[in-house]
Design an enzyme around this catalytic site. Structure first.
Site, PDB file in Angstrom:
ATOM      1  N   GLU A  81     -52.011  59.704  80.781  1.00  0.00           N
ATOM      2  CA  GLU A  81     -53.080  59.167  81.618  1.00  0.00           C
ATOM      3  C   GLU A  81     -53.180  57.659  81.435  1.00  0.00           C
ATOM      4  O   GLU A  81     -52.883  57.131  80.356  1.00  0.00           O
ATOM      5  CB  GLU A  81     -54.422  59.816  81.243  1.00  0.00           C
ATOM      6  CG  GLU A  81     -55.597  59.302  82.081  1.00  0.00           C
ATOM      7  CD  GLU A  81     -56.906  60.018  81.794  1.00  0.00           C
ATOM      8  OE1 GLU A  81     -57.893  59.758  82.507  1.00  0.00           O
ATOM      9  OE2 GLU A  81     -56.936  60.847  80.855  1.00  0.00           O
ATOM     10  N   ASN A 133     -59.600  61.717  83.949  1.00  0.00           N
ATOM     11  CA  ASN A 133     -60.714  61.091  84.646  1.00  0.00           C
ATOM     12  C   ASN A 133     -60.279  59.876  85.461  1.00  0.00           C
ATOM     13  O   ASN A 133     -60.889  59.553  86.480  1.00  0.00           O
ATOM     14  CB  ASN A 133     -61.793  60.661  83.636  1.00  0.00           C
ATOM     15  CG  ASN A 133     -62.439  61.840  82.946  1.00  0.00           C
ATOM     16  OD1 ASN A 133     -62.352  62.973  83.403  1.00  0.00           O
ATOM     17  ND2 ASN A 133     -63.091  61.582  81.815  1.00  0.00           N
ATOM     18  N   ASN A 145     -59.409  66.743  89.155  1.00  0.00           N
ATOM     19  CA  ASN A 145     -59.597  66.845  87.708  1.00  0.00           C
ATOM     20  C   ASN A 145     -61.079  66.867  87.370  1.00  0.00           C
ATOM     21  O   ASN A 145     -61.814  65.947  87.744  1.00  0.00           O
ATOM     22  CB  ASN A 145     -58.948  65.647  87.009  1.00  0.00           C
ATOM     23  CG  ASN A 145     -59.340  65.557  85.541  1.00  0.00           C
ATOM     24  OD1 ASN A 145     -58.857  66.310  84.700  1.00  0.00           O
ATOM     25  ND2 ASN A 145     -60.256  64.636  85.216  1.00  0.00           N
ATOM     26  N   GLU A 146     -61.510  67.917  86.668  1.00  0.00           N
ATOM     27  CA  GLU A 146     -62.883  68.014  86.164  1.00  0.00           C
ATOM     28  C   GLU A 146     -63.918  67.570  87.205  1.00  0.00           C
ATOM     29  O   GLU A 146     -64.864  66.836  86.902  1.00  0.00           O
ATOM     30  CB  GLU A 146     -63.034  67.206  84.870  1.00  0.00           C
ATOM     31  CG  GLU A 146     -62.200  67.763  83.731  1.00  0.00           C
ATOM     32  CD  GLU A 146     -62.370  67.014  82.415  1.00  0.00           C
ATOM     33  OE1 GLU A 146     -63.147  66.037  82.358  1.00  0.00           O
ATOM     34  OE2 GLU A 146     -61.711  67.407  81.426  1.00  0.00           O
ATOM     35  N   TYR A 163     -61.585  71.141  74.349  1.00  0.00           N
ATOM     36  CA  TYR A 163     -61.254  70.384  73.136  1.00  0.00           C
ATOM     37  C   TYR A 163     -62.065  70.974  71.989  1.00  0.00           C
ATOM     38  O   TYR A 163     -63.184  71.448  72.183  1.00  0.00           O
ATOM     39  CB  TYR A 163     -61.591  68.901  73.294  1.00  0.00           C
ATOM     40  CG  TYR A 163     -60.731  68.176  74.300  1.00  0.00           C
ATOM     41  CD1 TYR A 163     -59.484  67.695  73.943  1.00  0.00           C
ATOM     42  CD2 TYR A 163     -61.175  67.975  75.603  1.00  0.00           C
ATOM     43  CE1 TYR A 163     -58.689  67.025  74.867  1.00  0.00           C
ATOM     44  CE2 TYR A 163     -60.390  67.306  76.531  1.00  0.00           C
ATOM     45  CZ  TYR A 163     -59.138  66.830  76.159  1.00  0.00           C
ATOM     46  OH  TYR A 163     -58.358  66.166  77.073  1.00  0.00           O
ATOM     47  N   GLU A 192     -55.476  70.448  79.675  1.00  0.00           N
ATOM     48  CA  GLU A 192     -55.980  69.527  78.653  1.00  0.00           C
ATOM     49  C   GLU A 192     -56.443  70.361  77.466  1.00  0.00           C
ATOM     50  O   GLU A 192     -57.338  71.197  77.613  1.00  0.00           O
ATOM     51  CB  GLU A 192     -57.130  68.649  79.161  1.00  0.00           C
ATOM     52  CG  GLU A 192     -56.697  67.549  80.113  1.00  0.00           C
ATOM     53  CD  GLU A 192     -57.809  66.547  80.410  1.00  0.00           C
ATOM     54  OE1 GLU A 192     -58.647  66.276  79.514  1.00  0.00           O
ATOM     55  OE2 GLU A 192     -57.836  66.041  81.547  1.00  0.00           O
TER      56      GLU A 192
END
Length: 508
Positions: free
Chosen positions: A36, A81, A181-182, A262, A311
């Site tokens: 990223e 992000n 993404n998210e 995570y 992730e």
């Protein structure tokens, strides 16, 4: 898959294994990477022009060699992000003409010196497939279709010709594309509700597969066990003639469902057992996929959608803030947690189509670069052993062992899944070798374990350990690595305290 019987501390542990008990093919893509535009992942990480350690394209040779050693099969890009405000067209064409832009995810400036064509070239050098994430924040469907055309089209059309103009005649044929993404996160630019996302994602999927029906589309999930996951799967995992551009009862618009987790804790055992939450997440996400298929009457001829865990890692954002580059300094405890993560992926191979450690270099990474070298952090070593040996088919195990019964993080782990001191998985490689991975999470106790079903007089032994669970690796001193030996396969095997062990032997 592993079943577990809890025993008392004074009893004798055992692990039962047999090469005929194959469960599922392990997808090599579970050893994927992620790069990223964040911190020093791209600039100063994989791309460092002018550094003597870089080759003619500006790519760090030591990073390339490390990722080749891992045999990384696929790499996700450009976020994360970051992607929510990224315009891919800023990163193509002559570098001197590329605009610098404010970067809102991590509050910086993006030079766009490294973009699509550089990433594709880097993937070719590494030997990995590219996996691109689409901007569903400030981006439009028109932008997404243009990027897909630029990468994959061989027609005489505008963006395919723009690629040719920029020096690449043949299409890149990017297979994997993520639908954002998210998008659920309050930190996202253009955060979406689950209702708005599901409607948007399905329409984007329809258009993208009309342009290139051969791509694999990945839905944006959350943790695998949220109301977001439930809703977007229910709305998007379905089958209809119009969504596929014609009758085909062997395909669907959505091929995989992305989830992110995570884990981290300051105490060793809550830290090392935390990835059990991720295993439960895979199980729950798989059940939600089943539920969507049942309720939406998806034909059984359509392959079940897999989970894309794109992730994952040990990350404490307080210890290593994202806006400061998220450069974690990993301990032996973290290495054992990563072994538990990877055991979970092998055990749940039936439902897992991809997993991408976040990230591949510098940012919450097994690898840390400096201007004159590379540090392999503690978590590198279990990742290396898994990526080298834990391929082929997952094998069923039965584990009898004591269980950790203290505090867990998250708290719900205690009621949702077991937390044995011996966390195990097994694989039968295509080379005929049986591979048994065992993480002994106990800080004080070695375990003498009967390996029922082991029939070999020569067993390879690979051990990752250190003096204590808080030990770290630095450029000046590598305190955690791999020690190798052999064992005659007789009697019980001693798994040392706070260690990860991989045993390999040729199947009968």
């Amino acid at each position: 898959m592993a079943t577990f019987t809890r025993i008392e501390d004074g009893e004798s542990p055992s692990i039962t294994i047999h090469p005929s008990h194959k469960i599922a093919k392990i997808d090599n893509n579970i050893y994927g990477g992620f790069t990223e535009h964040m911190g020093r992942c791209i600039y100063g990480g994989i791309y460092d022009p002018g550094n003597p350690l870089s080759e003619e394209n500006g790519f760090r040779k030591d990073v390339i060699d490390a990722l080749k050693e891992l045999r990384v099969p696929v790499v996700r890009y450009p976020g994360g992000n970051f992607v929510a405000t990224y315009n891919w067209q800023d990163g193509i064409g002559p570098k001197e003409k590329r605009p610098k832009r404010p970067e809102l995810a991590w509050i910086g400036v993006e030079t766009n010196e490294f973009g699509t064509d550089e990433f594709m070239k880097w993937c070719e050098v590494v030997g990995a497939e590219p996996y691109l994430c689409l901007n569903m924040g400030t981006g439009t469907l028109t932008d997404a279709l243009a990027w897909l055309e630029y990468c994959n089209s061989d027609r005489d059309t505008y963006y395919a010709n723009l690629r040719r103009q920029n020096g690449r005649e043949k299409p890149y044929n990017v297979k994997y594309w993520a639908l954002g993404n998210e998008c659920w996160g309050p930190w996202q630019v253009e955060q979406l509700t689950k209702e708005d996302y599901a409607k948007k994602a399905y329409q984007w999927a329809k258009a993208l597969k009309l342009l290139d029906p051969n791509i694999t589309l990945i839905l944006c999930g959350e943790t695998g066990y949220s109301s977001w996951d439930h809703y977007v799967l229910k709305e998007c995992v379905r089958w209809d003639v119009h969504g596929l551009g014609g009758e085909n009862n062997t395909k669907s618009l959505i091929d995989m469902h992305s989830i992110h987790v995570y884990t981290a804790d300051q105490e060793h055992l809550p830290n090392a057992t935390a990835p059990r939450s991720a295993e439960r997440a895979i199980q729950m996400a798989s059940a939600l996929i089943d539920l969507a298929r049942i309720e939406n009457k998806v034909p059984v001829t359509v392959p079940k959608q897999k989970i894309c865990f794109d992730e994952w890692n040990v990350w404490d954002p307080i210890r290593a803030p994202g806006e400061e580059g998220a450069e974690e300094r990993y301990t032996l405890s973290d290495a054992l947690a990563v072994a538990v993560w990877l055991n979970a992926f092998v055990r749940q191979a039936k439902d897992l189509g991809m997993a991408n450690i976040a990230q591949s270099v510098n940012v919450i990474s097994p690898l840390l670069t400096s201007k004159d070298g590379l540090v392999r952090q503690t978590i590198w070593w279990p990742l290396l052993l898994f990526s080298k040996y834990m391929r082929g088919h997952t094998l069923a195990l039965h584990v009898r062992a004591p269980e950790y019964t203290g505090r867990t993080k998250p708290e719900w782990v205690r009621a949702a899944i077991e937390t044995p001191y011996l966390d195990c998985s097994a694989a039968l490689g295509d080379d005929g070798f049986i591979n048994l991975a065992v993480a002994n999470l106990h800080e004080e106790n070695d375990y003498e374990v009967a390996l029922e079903g082991l029939k070999a007089d020569q067993v390879e032994v690979h051990i990752v350990s250190g003096d204590h669970v808080g030990v770290t690796n630095r450029a000046e001193e590598q305190k955690v690595g791999i020690t190798e030996s052999t064992w005659d396969g007789k009697g019980k095997f001693r798994f040392g305290k706070h260690s990860f062990t991989l045993l390999r032997w040729k199947g009968a």
